[in-house]
Design an enzyme around this catalytic site. Structure first.
Site, PDB file in Angstrom:
ATOM      1  N   GLN A 172      66.315  35.579  26.356  1.00 50.66           N
ATOM      2  CA  GLN A 172      65.090  34.782  26.369  1.00 50.66           C
ATOM      3  C   GLN A 172      64.460  34.715  27.759  1.00 50.66           C
ATOM      4  O   GLN A 172      63.224  34.726  27.887  1.00 50.66           O
ATOM      5  CB  GLN A 172      65.398  33.367  25.859  1.00 50.66           C
ATOM      6  CG  GLN A 172      64.147  32.569  25.547  1.00 50.66           C
ATOM      7  CD  GLN A 172      64.481  31.194  25.015  1.00 50.66           C
ATOM      8  OE1 GLN A 172      65.219  30.438  25.636  1.00 50.66           O
ATOM      9  NE2 GLN A 172      63.937  30.861  23.868  1.00 50.66           N
ATOM     10  N   GLN A 221      61.503  43.601  39.113  1.00 49.63           N
ATOM     11  CA  GLN A 221      62.632  42.705  38.837  1.00 49.63           C
ATOM     12  C   GLN A 221      63.306  43.036  37.504  1.00 49.63           C
ATOM     13  O   GLN A 221      64.535  43.053  37.394  1.00 49.63           O
ATOM     14  CB  GLN A 221      62.130  41.254  38.833  1.00 49.63           C
ATOM     15  CG  GLN A 221      63.228  40.203  38.764  1.00 49.63           C
ATOM     16  CD  GLN A 221      64.021  40.112  40.063  1.00 49.63           C
ATOM     17  OE1 GLN A 221      63.556  40.543  41.113  1.00 49.63           O
ATOM     18  NE2 GLN A 221      65.227  39.572  39.984  1.00 49.63           N
ATOM     19  N   GLY A 233      68.051  47.008  39.989  1.00 49.98           N
ATOM     20  CA  GLY A 233      68.216  47.980  41.074  1.00 49.98           C
ATOM     21  C   GLY A 233      67.399  49.237  40.867  1.00 49.98           C
ATOM     22  O   GLY A 233      66.859  49.810  41.817  1.00 49.98           O
ATOM     23  N   ALA A 244      30.674  53.523  53.442  1.00 49.89           N
ATOM     24  CA  ALA A 244      31.096  53.237  54.812  1.00 49.89           C
ATOM     25  C   ALA A 244      30.398  51.975  55.330  1.00 49.89           C
ATOM     26  O   ALA A 244      29.293  52.030  55.864  1.00 49.89           O
ATOM     27  CB  ALA A 244      30.804  54.439  55.708  1.00 49.89           C
ATOM     28  N   LEU A 245      31.085  50.841  55.149  1.00 51.52           N
ATOM     29  CA  LEU A 245      30.564  49.549  55.596  1.00 51.52           C
ATOM     30  C   LEU A 245      31.430  48.986  56.724  1.00 51.52           C
ATOM     31  O   LEU A 245      30.933  48.656  57.795  1.00 51.52           O
ATOM     32  CB  LEU A 245      30.531  48.574  54.402  1.00 51.52           C
ATOM     33  CG  LEU A 245      30.127  47.123  54.682  1.00 51.52           C
ATOM     34  CD1 LEU A 245      28.689  47.032  55.176  1.00 51.52           C
ATOM     35  CD2 LEU A 245      30.286  46.260  53.417  1.00 51.52           C
ATOM     36  N   GLY A 296      35.175  43.611  59.546  1.00 55.08           N
ATOM     37  CA  GLY A 296      35.804  43.759  58.238  1.00 55.08           C
ATOM     38  C   GLY A 296      35.198  42.756  57.281  1.00 55.08           C
ATOM     39  O   GLY A 296      34.135  42.991  56.706  1.00 55.08           O
ATOM     40  N   GLU A 346      37.496  45.805  49.280  1.00 53.55           N
ATOM     41  CA  GLU A 346      36.235  45.305  48.699  1.00 53.55           C
ATOM     42  C   GLU A 346      36.166  43.782  48.759  1.00 53.55           C
ATOM     43  O   GLU A 346      35.702  43.121  47.834  1.00 53.55           O
ATOM     44  CB  GLU A 346      36.021  45.842  47.283  1.00 53.55           C
ATOM     45  CG  GLU A 346      35.658  47.309  47.338  1.00 53.55           C
ATOM     46  CD  GLU A 346      34.878  47.809  46.151  1.00 53.55           C
ATOM     47  OE1 GLU A 346      34.031  47.078  45.616  1.00 53.55           O
ATOM     48  OE2 GLU A 346      35.107  48.968  45.781  1.00 53.55           O
TER      49      GLU A 346
END
Length: 387
Positions: A281, A344, A348, A126-127, A133, A371
């Protein structure tokens, strides 16, 4: 001649086989549900504890497996390949306990590390705060000395596994006049009176790992729960991140590997224009680039892990800060690119929840943010280079 310099040892390869088998059997089948239901995967935690993979980094003297930093990276990587949320079990257990390993009294270490090693408790870190932030030194949480105790007040934000962890490494200001040198570190227990948690954050990814505020209201804890000397907390916090940024790199590698593996399997099976799309390709070049970026990030991460291990064993590594930032930044950027390309390649189908790559793409994003954002990592790297 043998040339082991840039290859993991045989035991590391065996470890990978073991943890991958466990991940394929016990973790991957739960991953979609943990994401969908936004529930902490307790069954996965039990499986990791049973196999002693939940906190492998804890030294043997405290009942842990005594795994080195590279072995820890491999465990996190292989769990993340199956489920990013689950990989935060070994990763955050390390994040929460490294401050103790670096700075705590023997009394604190034996009391708390053995509980984590035994699977009785998890440990969070807990920082950050709502207004602190990237600029963590501007924190407002206070710890005021009162006889043999300290009384803590404040709110910590973005705390991974908050509410499910029993123990928290909490940074708090003990001397407001001293800036970053007035911050101290403490162990706070979930059961301490005055500890509560905010609602679960509603997140893009890693939904199986709760992220909540940790709220401290007149939390009275004994002074012996301070980690290290008064005023050394911020130094400990920064030193901790030098080691644990490598574990975020490992998480990113695992997510990317899972996406690449799935995409390769898919393009070999999917047929268009009368043949597998793997024959085209344009897609082959995409797969080659994905694998190249992943392998480059992996070698950098393993190199940083080796430096982390030496530093933890008392051999200072002047380039550890640079390398751990570089590994975290490179691996997370690569993971975001690789998972996006995997979506990709599936077309779909990649965009639907019936296939795992959309989850991996969402999960990858956080590795560029927590982090230390990748913008902060670039600042850290530049400072190291320009010193």
């Amino acid at each position: 001649m043998s040339f082991p310099l840039y290859a993991p040892a045989e035991e590391h390869d065996l470890l990978r086989e073991t943890i991958r088998a466990l991940a394929d059997e016990k973790i991957a089948p739960q991953a979609a549900a943990a994401d969908e239901n936004e529930e902490f995967p307790w069954e996965v935690y039990k499986a990791l504890v049973a196999a002693d993979f939940h906190a492998v980094h804890i030294p043997e003297q405290y009942g842990g497996a005594g795994a080195d930093a590279l072995a820890t990276v491999i465990v996190i990587e292989e769990v993340a390949r199956a489920c990013a949320s689950s990989s935060l079990i070994p990763a955050v257990n390390k994040l929460g306990t490294v401050p103790l390993l670096l700075s705590a009294s023997e009394e604190l270490k034996s009391r708390y590390l053995s509980a984590v090693a035994g699977g009785e408790a998890m440990f969070s870190y807990a920082l950050s705060e709502p207004e602190a932030g990237s600029d963590a030194a501007s924190m407002k949480t206070r710890a005021v000395r009162d006889g043999d105790d300290y009384v803590l007040n404040g709110t910590k934000m973005w705390i991974t596994n908050a509410g499910v962890s029993e123990y928290y490494t909490v940074m708090a200001v003990t001397d407001p006049s001293a800036g970053a040198r007035g911050i101290s570190a403490f162990v706070v227990e979930k059961s301490d009176e005055g500890v509560s948690f905010g609602p679960k954050e509603r997140k893009l990814g890693i939904k199986g790992s709760p992220t909540r505020q940790v709220i401290l209201e007149d939390v009275r804890i004994p002074a012996w729960r301070m980690i290290g000397a008064p005023g050394t907390g911020f130094k400990t916090a920064l030193a901790t991140l030098d080691h644990t940024r490598v574990t975020i790199a490992a998480q990113a590698l695992g997510i990317a590997q899972g996406a690449l593996d799935y995409a390769i399997g898919y393009v070999k099976e999917r047929r268009q224009f009368g043949r597998p799309i793997a024959d085209f390709q344009g897609l082959q070049f995409m797969i080659a680039d994905m694998a190249m970026k992943l392998e480059a990030a992996r070698q950098l991460t393993y190199h940083a892990a080796a430096k982390s291990e030496l530093a933890m064993n008392g051999e200072p590594q002047k380039d550890l800060t640079f390398l751990s930032s570089a590994a975290k930044c490179a691996a997370s950027d690569a993971a975001m690119e690789i998972t996006t390309d995997a979506v990709q390649l599936l077309g779909g189908y990649g965009y639907t929840k019936d296939f795992p790559v959309e989850r991996m793409m969402r999960d990858a994003k956080i590795t560029q943010i927590y982090e230390g954002t990748n913008q902060i990592q670039r600042l850290v790297m530049a400072r190291q280079l320009l010193k």
